[in-house]
Design a protein around this motif. Structure first.
Motif: not given
Length: 117
Positions: A93-101
């Motif tokens: 979830m943390t990685q998705a928050e950082d990567a998703m636009v």
């Protein structure tokens, strides 16, 4: 998508691991001089999902499948297994928050993740 297939296969393997040992207790080691470091649930979850979560951090399809998988796995195994699943869910979830636009994509993943964290 191959990554989604891998996530499904990893989940099936981990569900078998969650059931516990399959060997009879009286089984003798065939090679007494061979020693292996014991695997932990955290090791298995890390090896199974960390790279996919990182490389697919910006891809909604992968993040949704990961979070759905993490939602299913904590219902299996012992407390260490369940904690490993929750830990990987949070990392993904943390990685998705950082990567998703797109905020809509983030919210869709958050909605699924709320049930697995």
């Amino acid at each position: 998508m191959p990554a989604i297939d891998v996530i499904g296969r990893q989940a099936r393997l981990l569900s078998i691991w969650a059931e516990g040992p399959r060997l009879k207790e009286d089984t003798q080691a065939r090679f007494g001089h061979v020693h292996v470091v014991a695997l932990t649930s955290h090791d298995l979850f890390d090896g199974a999902f960390r790279v996919i979560a990182r490389d697919g951090a910006a891809l909604i399809q992968i993040q949704l499948r990961l979070q759905k998988t993490f939602r299913a796995l904590p219902g299996m195994g012992d407390s260490v297994f369940q904690e490993a699943a929750r830990h990987q869910a949070q990392l993904a979830m943390t990685q998705a928050e950082d990567a998703m636009v797109l905020e809509d994509d983030k919210e869709r993943v958050r909605a699924v993740a709320r049930h697995s964290l």
